[in-house]
Design a protein around this motif. Structure first.
Motif, PDB file in Angstrom:
ATOM      1  N   LYS A  14      13.981  -1.283  14.916  1.00 44.87           N
ATOM      2  CA  LYS A  14      14.896  -1.535  13.793  1.00 44.87           C
ATOM      3  C   LYS A  14      14.762  -0.433  12.755  1.00 44.87           C
ATOM      4  O   LYS A  14      13.668   0.012  12.436  1.00 44.87           O
ATOM      5  CB  LYS A  14      14.564  -2.888  13.178  1.00 44.87           C
ATOM      6  CG  LYS A  14      15.396  -3.225  11.961  1.00 44.87           C
ATOM      7  CD  LYS A  14      15.003  -4.556  11.386  1.00 44.87           C
ATOM      8  CE  LYS A  14      13.654  -4.405  10.730  1.00 44.87           C
ATOM      9  NZ  LYS A  14      13.230  -5.521   9.940  1.00 44.87           N
ATOM     10  N   LYS A  15      15.891  -0.004  12.222  1.00 44.99           N
ATOM     11  CA  LYS A  15      15.934   0.993  11.162  1.00 44.99           C
ATOM     12  C   LYS A  15      16.315   0.299   9.859  1.00 44.99           C
ATOM     13  O   LYS A  15      17.206  -0.547   9.837  1.00 44.99           O
ATOM     14  CB  LYS A  15      16.964   2.088  11.468  1.00 44.99           C
ATOM     15  CG  LYS A  15      16.691   2.858  12.738  1.00 44.99           C
ATOM     16  CD  LYS A  15      15.444   3.693  12.588  1.00 44.99           C
ATOM     17  CE  LYS A  15      15.208   4.535  13.821  1.00 44.99           C
ATOM     18  NZ  LYS A  15      14.013   5.339  13.708  1.00 44.99           N
ATOM     19  N   ASN A  16      15.643   0.650   8.787  1.00 38.51           N
ATOM     20  CA  ASN A  16      15.913   0.076   7.468  1.00 38.51           C
ATOM     21  C   ASN A  16      16.738   1.053   6.644  1.00 38.51           C
ATOM     22  O   ASN A  16      16.345   2.201   6.460  1.00 38.51           O
ATOM     23  CB  ASN A  16      14.600  -0.246   6.754  1.00 38.51           C
ATOM     24  CG  ASN A  16      13.823  -1.312   7.490  1.00 38.51           C
ATOM     25  OD1 ASN A  16      14.348  -2.365   7.806  1.00 38.51           O
ATOM     26  ND2 ASN A  16      12.569  -1.035   7.773  1.00 38.51           N
ATOM     27  N   VAL A  17      17.885   0.580   6.167  1.00 39.07           N
ATOM     28  CA  VAL A  17      18.822   1.403   5.416  1.00 39.07           C
ATOM     29  C   VAL A  17      18.993   0.806   4.025  1.00 39.07           C
ATOM     30  O   VAL A  17      19.298  -0.391   3.888  1.00 39.07           O
ATOM     31  CB  VAL A  17      20.193   1.455   6.127  1.00 39.07           C
ATOM     32  CG1 VAL A  17      21.183   2.279   5.326  1.00 39.07           C
ATOM     33  CG2 VAL A  17      20.042   2.009   7.538  1.00 39.07           C
ATOM     34  N   VAL A  18      18.802   1.628   3.000  1.00 39.73           N
ATOM     35  CA  VAL A  18      19.018   1.201   1.614  1.00 39.73           C
ATOM     36  C   VAL A  18      20.284   1.878   1.109  1.00 39.73           C
ATOM     37  O   VAL A  18      20.406   3.098   1.187  1.00 39.73           O
ATOM     38  CB  VAL A  18      17.817   1.564   0.712  1.00 39.73           C
ATOM     39  CG1 VAL A  18      18.098   1.175  -0.737  1.00 39.73           C
ATOM     40  CG2 VAL A  18      16.551   0.889   1.214  1.00 39.73           C
ATOM     41  N   ILE A  19      21.225   1.067   0.636  1.00 36.87           N
ATOM     42  CA  ILE A  19      22.479   1.575   0.094  1.00 36.87           C
ATOM     43  C   ILE A  19      22.446   1.365  -1.415  1.00 36.87           C
ATOM     44  O   ILE A  19      22.438   0.233  -1.892  1.00 36.87           O
ATOM     45  CB  ILE A  19      23.692   0.851   0.708  1.00 36.87           C
ATOM     46  CG1 ILE A  19      23.678   1.019   2.232  1.00 36.87           C
ATOM     47  CG2 ILE A  19      24.987   1.379   0.110  1.00 36.87           C
ATOM     48  CD1 ILE A  19      24.675   0.147   2.954  1.00 36.87           C
ATOM     49  N   LEU A  20      22.396   2.462  -2.158  1.00 30.68           N
ATOM     50  CA  LEU A  20      22.374   2.412  -3.615  1.00 30.68           C
ATOM     51  C   LEU A  20      23.764   2.724  -4.136  1.00 30.68           C
ATOM     52  O   LEU A  20      24.397   3.674  -3.689  1.00 30.68           O
ATOM     53  CB  LEU A  20      21.406   3.446  -4.183  1.00 30.68           C
ATOM     54  CG  LEU A  20      19.952   3.363  -3.748  1.00 30.68           C
ATOM     55  CD1 LEU A  20      19.179   4.533  -4.335  1.00 30.68           C
ATOM     56  CD2 LEU A  20      19.349   2.049  -4.158  1.00 30.68           C
ATOM     57  N   SER A  21      24.221   1.930  -5.078  1.00 30.01           N
ATOM     58  CA  SER A  21      25.504   2.235  -5.702  1.00 30.01           C
ATOM     59  C   SER A  21      25.328   2.222  -7.212  1.00 30.01           C
ATOM     60  O   SER A  21      24.554   1.448  -7.759  1.00 30.01           O
ATOM     61  CB  SER A  21      26.566   1.219  -5.282  1.00 30.01           C
ATOM     62  OG  SER A  21      26.209  -0.073  -5.692  1.00 30.01           O
ATOM     63  N   SER A  22      26.055   3.111  -7.862  1.00 28.23           N
ATOM     64  CA  SER A  22      25.947   3.186  -9.310  1.00 28.23           C
ATOM     65  C   SER A  22      26.842   2.165  -9.987  1.00 28.23           C
ATOM     66  O   SER A  22      26.689   1.883 -11.168  1.00 28.23           O
ATOM     67  CB  SER A  22      26.294   4.590  -9.798  1.00 28.23           C
ATOM     68  OG  SER A  22      27.614   4.901  -9.439  1.00 28.23           O
ATOM     69  N   LEU A  23      27.790   1.602  -9.226  1.00 28.50           N
ATOM     70  CA  LEU A  23      28.720   0.623  -9.784  1.00 28.50           C
ATOM     71  C   LEU A  23      28.291  -0.798  -9.477  1.00 28.50           C
ATOM     72  O   LEU A  23      27.554  -1.046  -8.531  1.00 28.50           O
ATOM     73  CB  LEU A  23      30.118   0.838  -9.188  1.00 28.50           C
ATOM     74  CG  LEU A  23      30.777   2.184  -9.433  1.00 28.50           C
ATOM     75  CD1 LEU A  23      32.072   2.257  -8.642  1.00 28.50           C
ATOM     76  CD2 LEU A  23      31.044   2.397 -10.903  1.00 28.50           C
TER      77      LEU A  23
END
Length: 87
Positions: A14-23
């Protein structure tokens, strides 16, 4: 910006992906940006764990907020190996 994208086509860990958004994640523009990225992930044979974080930087600007975010991310992901960050 996408950093370190590696999506294997065979069965893998499994790969862990972090999605950061400024909004704020409730804004329609946010879905226009993130939606296609999630669509690509949906077609991947690799198992993915996605973590979405709305920073809402426009309402919380400045060095003090950045310091709090740094501590937050360090604590939150200290036991999770992050393979990809999308910001």
């Amino acid at each position: 910006m996408v950093l370190g994208l590696s999506l294997p086509t065979s069965a893998a860990a499994k790969k862990n992906v972090v999605i950061l958004s400024s909004l704020d994640s409730s804004r329609p523009a946010q879905n226009l940006v993130i939606g296609p990225i999630l669509g690509v992930f949906a077609t991947s044979a690799a198992p993915l764990e996605k973590f979405s974080v709305a920073i809402d930087a426009a309402r919380f600007p400045g060095p003090a907020s950045e310091a709090r975010l740094t501590t937050f991310f360090r604590d939150k992901y200290s036991s999770v190996p992050v393979d990809l960050v999308i910001a």
